[in-house]
Write a protein that holds these residues in place. Structure first.
Motif, PDB file in Angstrom:
ATOM      1  N   UNK A 191       0.767  -1.239   0.000  1.00 32.06           N
ATOM      2  CA  UNK A 191       0.000   0.000   0.000  1.00 32.06           C
ATOM      3  C   UNK A 191       0.792   1.280   0.000  1.00 32.06           C
ATOM      4  N   UNK A 192       2.136   1.206   0.068  1.00 29.95           N
ATOM      5  CA  UNK A 192       2.926   2.432   0.046  1.00 29.95           C
ATOM      6  C   UNK A 192       2.783   3.231   1.325  1.00 29.95           C
ATOM      7  N   UNK A 193       2.664   4.558   1.177  1.00 32.25           N
ATOM      8  CA  UNK A 193       2.545   5.389   2.363  1.00 32.25           C
ATOM      9  C   UNK A 193       2.405   6.851   2.008  1.00 32.25           C
ATOM     10  N   UNK A 194       2.318   7.670   3.063  1.00 33.58           N
ATOM     11  CA  UNK A 194       2.098   9.101   2.863  1.00 33.58           C
ATOM     12  C   UNK A 194       2.782   9.887   3.968  1.00 33.58           C
ATOM     13  N   UNK A 195       3.148  11.114   3.632  1.00 36.90           N
ATOM     14  CA  UNK A 195       3.588  12.104   4.613  1.00 36.90           C
ATOM     15  C   UNK A 195       2.692  13.316   4.428  1.00 36.90           C
ATOM     16  N   UNK A 196       2.065  13.781   5.526  1.00 33.00           N
ATOM     17  CA  UNK A 196       1.170  14.942   5.406  1.00 33.00           C
ATOM     18  C   UNK A 196       1.295  15.827   6.634  1.00 33.00           C
ATOM     19  N   UNK A 197       1.013  17.123   6.445  1.00 30.69           N
ATOM     20  CA  UNK A 197       1.055  18.072   7.547  1.00 30.69           C
ATOM     21  C   UNK A 197      -0.059  17.750   8.537  1.00 30.69           C
ATOM     22  N   UNK A 198       0.243  17.896   9.826  1.00 31.95           N
ATOM     23  CA  UNK A 198      -0.747  17.606  10.850  1.00 31.95           C
ATOM     24  C   UNK A 198      -0.459  18.466  12.073  1.00 31.95           C
ATOM     25  N   UNK A 199      -1.393  18.479  12.991  1.00 33.03           N
ATOM     26  CA  UNK A 199      -1.216  19.221  14.242  1.00 33.03           C
ATOM     27  C   UNK A 199      -1.965  18.504  15.348  1.00 33.03           C
ATOM     28  N   UNK A 200      -1.611  18.853  16.588  1.00 31.99           N
ATOM     29  CA  UNK A 200      -2.267  18.253  17.750  1.00 31.99           C
ATOM     30  C   UNK A 200      -2.561  19.374  18.750  1.00 31.99           C
ATOM     31  N   UNK A 201      -3.624  20.092  18.548  1.00 35.70           N
ATOM     32  CA  UNK A 201      -4.011  21.185  19.430  1.00 35.70           C
ATOM     33  C   UNK A 201      -4.590  20.618  20.723  1.00 35.70           C
ATOM     34  N   UNK A 202      -4.111  21.121  21.853  1.00 37.28           N
ATOM     35  CA  UNK A 202      -4.629  20.684  23.144  1.00 37.28           C
ATOM     36  C   UNK A 202      -3.665  19.854  23.950  1.00 37.28           C
ATOM     37  N   UNK A 203      -2.604  19.349  23.319  1.00 35.42           N
ATOM     38  CA  UNK A 203      -1.594  18.611  24.068  1.00 35.42           C
ATOM     39  C   UNK A 203      -0.846  19.578  24.994  1.00 35.42           C
ATOM     40  N   UNK A 204      -0.645  19.212  26.275  1.00 32.02           N
ATOM     41  CA  UNK A 204       0.069  20.062  27.213  1.00 32.02           C
ATOM     42  C   UNK A 204       1.520  19.612  27.318  1.00 32.02           C
ATOM     43  N   UNK A 205       2.348  20.462  27.979  1.00 35.72           N
ATOM     44  CA  UNK A 205       3.775  20.156  28.020  1.00 35.72           C
ATOM     45  C   UNK A 205       4.416  20.694  29.295  1.00 35.72           C
ATOM     46  N   UNK A 206       5.663  20.266  29.512  1.00 33.59           N
ATOM     47  CA  UNK A 206       6.526  20.752  30.594  1.00 33.59           C
ATOM     48  C   UNK A 206       5.863  20.637  31.957  1.00 33.59           C
ATOM     49  N   UNK A 207       5.378  19.414  32.231  1.00 28.41           N
ATOM     50  CA  UNK A 207       4.823  19.081  33.538  1.00 28.41           C
ATOM     51  C   UNK A 207       5.677  17.980  34.159  1.00 28.41           C
ATOM     52  N   UNK A 208       5.622  17.880  35.491  1.00 18.90           N
ATOM     53  CA  UNK A 208       6.417  16.853  36.129  1.00 18.90           C
ATOM     54  C   UNK A 208       5.904  16.470  37.496  1.00 18.90           C
ATOM     55  N   UNK A 209       6.256  15.251  37.919  1.00 19.69           N
ATOM     56  CA  UNK A 209       6.040  14.774  39.283  1.00 19.69           C
ATOM     57  C   UNK A 209       7.388  14.237  39.751  1.00 19.69           C
ATOM     58  N   UNK A 210       7.837  14.671  40.951  1.00 21.75           N
ATOM     59  CA  UNK A 210       9.201  14.315  41.341  1.00 21.75           C
ATOM     60  C   UNK A 210       9.381  14.262  42.849  1.00 21.75           C
ATOM     61  N   UNK A 211      10.324  13.437  43.255  1.00 20.87           N
ATOM     62  CA  UNK A 211      10.848  13.398  44.622  1.00 20.87           C
ATOM     63  C   UNK A 211       9.774  13.124  45.663  1.00 20.87           C
TER      64      UNK A 211
END
Length: 718
Positions: free
Chosen positions: A453-473
């Motif tokens: 079936x081959x394949x594809x590369x296409x532009x995409x986005x993921x709005x709503x994903x959060x970042x730079x969080x942590x649980x530690x110590x």
């Protein structure tokens, strides 16, 4: 009676009398005397020769004419018959091994066998070069072979028709290596093996490709890395771009903006901690962070859950040991169906679009480990674009994998794989565009083929994903009913908290310095399109649940990518370093110590792709296999899985029928063929079994190489 008959009768009677008298007197003259026959003899039956051309004579005593014939070894041993001697002649022995010939001497019915043994010189083998590099156009190069015994050379890489080797005409010590031009858009690698007696030398043949001008260097290994490569361009993937900020920097010490003290061991602290999380979540970002919430040492009883749903929020304790910060998942929960998760870090949204509008990959075959793909519409992309690499599931691919044959039509409780359920996608960032070639921050980890079936590369986005969080110590403990035990004495209550920390739809975040105890599932679930998560210096100890499926998964990566579990420890888990269905890496488990395990480490179900198990030390099993009808049809659990310097009680590494391989490199433990009526599956690629290979850690070596080369994607570089 006439006279003639009378004479005949008398003569016969006279003869009978004479013969009878002869027999009685010992002089039987009516037959020949019996003489004893002279035996066939030779002066020696065993001959010994040195390695050089030589001859020896053997004396032959015979009652009559005799012949001699070489019955074995006639290509180097011959004999010349003379009147009463036999001359045996041997040629130079350049095989590097002792050899034996047999000669048969015959006279009538008599036979005598001679055995001839010839020693050889100690073999020596040297070649003028172990690595040859060819340009796109191909060509011919020579390798000088110095050997004192006969030698041969052959291309040993499977399915290689673009490189040949032959002895140069008019010589016996020059090997000509011919490489055809490279019409593909991938680097090609092959291996030639030169053999002289028991000695071997290997020549790695590399050929450039035409499209890309970027060279992605490989680490140096103690074994020939060509053993991991094939004619399609498959190579050892780079697993280094994983974890928080791609592991290019240390996890930061985020400034504290809120400090809490325990309200008391018997008081519910859920509300005060959640209030602090919400307050910090509403603060403006300062760079990537809002700030850390410090939970001072003491016990914090949590009746419900804690939710972090904004970027830049860190929950920190004052240590996971005695005298540090302890969170207690308190109260009775809903068991397996409820699957209570104490701390939940979660974004929202989904990948959009989720499927391509058309297939644009030009390559007939995109191999594993490559950083680029050629497309029909390269002008529509830009460096820095977030894209999805998409590989469709097809009926013929499912059939060739034999995953439409897990269950017969009459079976209940399970399902065969279907093409629509195996469309695979992975997120990447474009780092460069050269002509019609898109280069990415992480390599391809699942091959794409025209026939599937081959394949594809296409532009995409993921709005709503959060970042730079942590649980530690901190230490996180689940209460449970100590009155519930199984017949073996293990606590098996399940109406308590299942997971200490759950991370979903989150990127560039971490768990570090956390110890969990008594959870029914595990310390960390990293799932649902999370990216670049690090779990390090953590312990998941003493799980409490039934010892059966769906429980005690110490560190889980499921449908997440670029995640790293590093320098951790587990006890009394079942699946300790485990992946879920249809995730595409790279993902890495490195330096994890597993003790008192009740199951196995490895990919758990349904074609998880691209995982490195680096220096896993387990007292149980590491299994990479076709799980067949386990768990309603897990089938092939993992593809393109790599074990590197791992230790376990038993190790199974099988490779799927098509489209991928699995690798055991430097593994130490008993090799087994499978655990579920699957010993007929293709064996994986095993290299240096029972030995330690270098580099000691693949992840660390690849990370150091990438940083030294300046391939930095989050903190500068290119």
């Amino acid at each position: 009676m006439d006279v003639l008959d009378y004479i005949r009768r008398e003569v016969s009677f006279l003869i009978l009398c004479v013969c009878s008298w002869g027999m009685l007197s010992g002089f039987y003259a009516c037959s020949d005397d019996v003489q004893e026959e002279t035996p066939l003899q030779v002066s020696k039956t065993n001959l010994f020769f040195g390695p050089a051309t030589a001859s020896q004579d053997v004396t032959v005593s015979s009652p009559g004419d005799w012949t001699a014939k070489v019955m074995q070894g006639s290509d180097w041993c011959s004999c010349v018959q003379q009147s009463a001697t036999l001359r045996i002649i041997v040629e130079d022995n350049n095989t590097g091994e002792k050899r034996t010939a047999k000669i048969q001497i015959s006279c009538g019915a008599q036979q005598v066998n001679l055995e001839v043994e010839q020693e050889s010189v100690d073999p020596k083998l040297e070649i003028s070069g172990n690595a040859l590099q060819f340009q796109v156009a191909g060509g011919v190069q020579e390798v000088k072979v110095t050997a004192n015994v006969d030698w041969t050379a052959q291309v040993v890489t499977a399915m290689t028709d673009w490189v040949t080797c032959n002895v140069k005409e008019g010589t016996d010590d020059v090997l000509l290596i011919t490489v055809k031009s490279n019409p593909t858009t991938r680097k090609r690698v092959a291996m030639i093996r030169v053999t002289a007696s028991a000695l071997t030398e290997e020549i790695t043949i590399s050929q450039d490709f035409a499209t890309s001008s970027i060279i992605y260097p490989q680490i140096e290994t103690s074994f020939n890395i060509a053993l991991l490569e094939d004619t399609y361009g498959t190579t050892l993937p780079d697993f280094s771009h994983v974890g928080y900020m791609g592991s290019e920097i240390e996890i930061p010490n985020v400034p504290v903006v809120r400090t809490l003290t325990s309200p008391g061991e018997n008081e519910d602290a859920t509300a005060i901690i959640q209030r602090a999380i919400d307050e910090v979540s509403s603060m403006p970002l300062s760079g990537d962070f809002r700030g850390a919430i410090l939970l001072k040492s003491g016990t914090y009883r949590i009746q419900n859950e804690l939710h972090i749903n904004a970027s830049g929020v860190v929950l920190r304790g004052e240590g996971a040991g005695e005298g540090g910060t302890k969170l207690v998942a308190a109260g009775v929960k809903g068991g397996e169906k409820a699957h209570h998760r104490l701390i939940q870090i979660a974004g929202t949204g989904q990948l959009s679009p989720s499927q391509p509008t058309f297939y644009n990959v030009k390559d007939e075959y995109v191999p594993v480990g490559r950083f680029w793909i050629t497309v029909d519409n390269a002008a529509e992309f830009h460096e820095g674009d977030h894209v999805t690499i998409y590989r469709p599931g097809t009926d013929n691919w499912i059939h060739d994998l034999k995953m439409d044959q897990i269950y017969s039509s009459g079976d209940d409780g399970g399902s065969n794989w279907t093409a629509s359920g195996y469309n695979l996608d992975c997120e990447r960032v474009i780092t460069r565009i050269i002509g019609d070639t898109l280069h990415f921050d992480n390599p391809v980890l699942m091959s794409m083929e025209d026939k599937y079936g081959g394949g594809a590369v296409f532009k995409s986005s993921f709005t709503g994903r959060i970042s730079h969080c942590g649980v530690e110590d901190m230490q996180i403990v689940s209460e449970f009913d100590e009155n519930k035990k199984d017949p073996s004495g293990y606590y098996n209550d399940e109406n308590h908290s299942w997971t200490a920390i759950d991370i979903t739809k989150t990127e560039h975040s971490w768990i570090r310095g956390v110890t969990s105890r008594y959870f029914a599932y595990g310390l960390a679930e990293i799932r649902n399109k999370s990216l670049f998560i690090t779990v390090e210096n953590c312990q998941c100890l003493d799980g409490v649940a039934k010892r059966e499926g769906g429980r005690l998964y110490s560190f889980l990566i499921a449908d997440a990518s670029a995640c790293l579990v590093r320098n951790c420890e587990t006890s009394h888990g079942r699946h300790d370093c485990v992946t879920g269905s249809k995730g595409i890496g790279p993902n890495v488990f490195t330096h994890v110590k597993i003790r008192n395990t009740h199951g196995d480490t490895g990919p758990h179900q349904r074609w998880n792709v691209g995982t490195l198990y680096d220096n896993i030390d387990s007292d149980g099993d590491i299994l990479v296999q076709d799980r067949g009808d386990w768990g309603t049809g897990h089938g092939w659990a993992g593809a393109n899985q790599y074990l590197w310097n791992c230790t376990a009680k038993r190790i199974c590494v099988q490779s799927p029928w098509v489209s991928a391989k699995n690798y055991s490199i430097g593994s130490k433990g008993t090799k087994i063929s499978g655990t579920h009526n699957n010993s007929d599956r293709p064996d994986g690629v095993w290299i240096e079994q029972g030995k330690t290979v270098s580099p000691a850690s693949l992840f660390e070596a690849q990370l150091n190489l990438r940083i030294s080369e300046g391939r930095l994607y989050h903190v500068g570089g290119h």
